[in-house]
Design an enzyme around this catalytic site. Sequence first.
Site, short mmCIF file in Angstrom:
data_model
loop_
_atom_site.label_atom_id
_atom_site.label_comp_id
_atom_site.label_asym_id
_atom_site.label_seq_id
_atom_site.Cartn_x
_atom_site.Cartn_y
_atom_site.Cartn_z
N HIS A 25 0.84 -1.20 0.00
CA HIS A 25 0.00 0.00 0.00
C HIS A 25 0.88 1.25 0.00
O HIS A 25 2.11 1.16 0.00
CB HIS A 25 -0.98 -0.01 1.18
CG HIS A 25 -0.34 0.02 2.54
ND1 HIS A 25 0.21 1.16 3.09
CD2 HIS A 25 -0.20 -0.95 3.47
CE1 HIS A 25 0.67 0.89 4.29
NE2 HIS A 25 0.45 -0.39 4.55
N CYS B 30 3.16 -4.53 6.61
CA CYS B 30 2.98 -4.41 5.16
C CYS B 30 4.25 -3.88 4.51
O CYS B 30 5.21 -3.51 5.18
CB CYS B 30 1.83 -3.44 4.87
SG CYS B 30 0.23 -4.02 5.46
#
Length: 170
Positions: free
Chosen positions: A128, A140
């Site tokens: 992301h 992430c």
Amino acid sequence: MTRQDMILTPRGIRFLGRIFPCSIGKTGVTTHKREGDGATPAGILHITGLWYRPDRLAPPAPWARPVGPGDLWCDDPGHPAYNHHARAPLPASHERLRRSDPLYDLILTTDWNWPDAIPGWGSAIFLHQWRRPRFGTEGCIAFSRAHLLRIAALAIPGTRLIIPNALAGQ
């Protein structure tokens, strides 16, 4: 490894002959991923989905799915929907995929602990947008918006994301 693989290096993700600077988990890379540890899991992951905010972006690829107001990702290890897309209302702990900030305007999902999630082994390992360069994530891998858009346009379902064990503990 092939040119089509995304490979995490100390300088960023190498993909299709380019290096894309990125941020990883605030506690680094781990070979023993656990829910809430703030680490990026080592291993070979695969891209499984592409989500985008249609009110903020055009679809970056033909296979992209729009994120709506009720889209969630369950991060409750005790819930049957753990580490899966869910819809509101969901009484279990979850992340909203439609956020007020731009972090999830574009999301590539991975098969970390999916589809058969083992409770507590970690959830929502996405690619992301970053808050800022090198600002650690919850596990992430995050990129600048421009780089993430480029990656999303070129990646396909099944693209391998290789996070070397050698980076664990660094």
